[in-house]
Design an enzyme around this catalytic site. Structure first.
Site, short mmCIF file in Angstrom:
data_model
loop_
_atom_site.label_atom_id
_atom_site.label_comp_id
_atom_site.label_asym_id
_atom_site.label_seq_id
_atom_site.Cartn_x
_atom_site.Cartn_y
_atom_site.Cartn_z
N SER A 144 0.84 -1.19 0.00
CA SER A 144 0.00 0.00 0.00
C SER A 144 0.88 1.25 0.00
CB SER A 144 -0.95 -0.03 1.20
OG SER A 144 -1.87 1.02 1.13
N THR A 145 0.75 2.10 1.01
CA THR A 145 1.49 3.37 1.05
C THR A 145 2.99 3.15 0.93
OG1 THR A 145 -0.22 4.26 2.51
CG2 THR A 145 1.84 5.48 2.38
N HIS B 272 -2.63 -1.02 -3.36
CA HIS B 272 -3.77 -0.12 -3.15
C HIS B 272 -3.55 1.12 -4.00
CE1 HIS B 272 -4.33 -2.03 1.10
NE2 HIS B 272 -4.81 -2.80 0.14
N MET C 120 -0.24 1.12 5.28
CA MET C 120 -1.02 1.39 6.48
C MET C 120 -2.10 0.33 6.64
SD MET C 120 -1.47 5.54 6.37
CE MET C 120 -1.92 5.64 4.64
N ASP D 198 -4.52 -4.93 5.91
CA ASP D 198 -4.94 -5.74 4.76
C ASP D 198 -3.86 -6.77 4.42
OD1 ASP D 198 -6.47 -6.64 2.63
OD2 ASP D 198 -5.71 -5.12 1.24
#
Length: 365
Positions: free
Chosen positions: A179-180, A206, A301, A304
């Site tokens: 993600s991030t 993401h 973050m 998931d």
């Protein structure tokens, strides 16, 4: 009392500057120390206010976002920059250039350069500003930012034969969740994977729609494995990579007629916190491959993928989590580690090597 995160807002739209300021000031940990209307104004304001984080619009007059980004990082190498870009093909390409130049991350404006509904991504803006500030604190002695070579400079490393792109039904699957901070981390890992990897590779990043197709193209330019954005009906071959498209879950299904592993896109479950979801893809891959699976969870973050990593490990597959020492945001991998879902913990620069070893191990079992 903790020191507040000092933020400079840069956007050529007065309405956008006001809306971003209102969004950020809803968080008690953030202080907006200034606003700027274009790149040149931003450089002046940054020298005056010395912000921790800058939110930077991509499309601006006088000096555009990319040019401003380069100057900002030259003058203040410890600053973190979160790009705000339109959710378009052009916006995606420019955003990935910004990430390669050293931007921390990006947030897509939901309805173009001037988005009256910016509040929709308000929580995301706040979360990424705070993550950028945390990353800055962890890297205070950072004097230089690595600039990755352009895909053209790697052309010799990514030459492929047509046969090499479809080297047989994948005996093993590697599912990577991120993600991030993900694009930069993936660019550090995926180009190191060999062209003859005896596994299909699926990346669940993401990322909003319109951005995943451009991201897949950039991975394809950098990597020895061919990469593309996944489509329903694609077959999972060994030595081939797919990126889950933004706004859709990617699941695996085995054809009862041919034995081929096929990719399917679905919007179910619609209530998933992230779409695409790492958990959804990993669990579907586990149903098809069982212990012949490698799960990888990188920077990001939230949690998931953490539960799916636990399930993969319990089923006998190998799971790899990024170590805190290199994770831009140590959220998702930390959750996997704390829940017992990581059989291997490694820094980003060693994860490609761990993936290759894991594929060989599970292939022999």
């Amino acid at each position: 009392m903790a020191t507040k995160i000092r933020v400079l807002i840069v956007d050529d739209s007065a309405m956008m500057r006001r809306m971003i300021k209102n969004i950020l000031e809803t968080d008690a940990e953030i202080e907006v120390v200034g606003t700027a209307r274009d790149g040149e104004d931003a450089l002046v304001k940054a020298r005056e206010s010395r912000p921790d984080v800058v939110t930077l619009d991509v499309n601006m007059p006088v000096m555009d976002g990319l040019t401003c980004l380069v100057h900002l990082l030259e003058e203040q190498p410890d600053i973190e920059v979160v790009m705000l870009s339109s959710l378009t093909q052009e916006g995606a390409l420019t955003t990935f250039e910004a990430l390669e130049l050293g931007a921390f991350d990006f947030v897509g404006k939901p309805s173009g350069t001037v988005s009256a509904n910016l509040y929709i991504v308000g929580k995301e803006i706040i979360a990424k500003v705070k993550a950028a500030a945390k990353h800055r604190r962890r890297n205070k002695r950072k004097a230089e930012r690595p600039v990755r070579p352009s895909p053209s400079l790697l052309s010799g490393a990514v030459k492929r034969t047509a046969a090499g792109e479809t080297s047989g039904v994948a005996p093993v699957v590697v599912v990577i969740g991120v993600s991030t901070g993900g694009p930069g981390t993936l660019m550090e890992i995926l180009p190191k994977l060999p062209a003859d990897l005896k596994a299909g590779v699926i990346v669940v990043q993401h990322m909003p729609p319109m951005f995943t197709a451009s991201f897949a193209q950039r991975l394809d330019a950098y990597c020895r494995l061919p990469f593309s954005e996944a489509r329903s009906g694609d077959r999972l071959f060994a030595g081939r990579g797919f990126v889950a498209p933004g706004g859709m879950h990617l699941v695996l299904r085995k054809s009862s007629a041919t034995g081929e592993v096929l990719l399917r896109l679905t919007q179910s479950p619609a209530d998933a916190l992230f779409i695409p979801s790492v958990d959804v893809t990993m669990r579907s891959a586990l149903e098809v491959y069982g212990r012949k699976m490698v799960g990888v969870l990188l920077t990001g973050m939230g949690s998931d993928g953490a539960e799916a990593m636990v399930a993969v490990r319990k089923a006998g597959g190998i799971t790899i989590a990024e170590d805190e020492s290199t994770a831009v945001v140590f959220g998702m991998p930390r959750e996997a580690i704390e829940r017992g879902g990581a059989s291997v913990i490694a820094p980003a620069h060693k994860i490609a090597e761990e993936i290759v070893k894991a594929v060989k191990r599970v292939a022999m079992e």
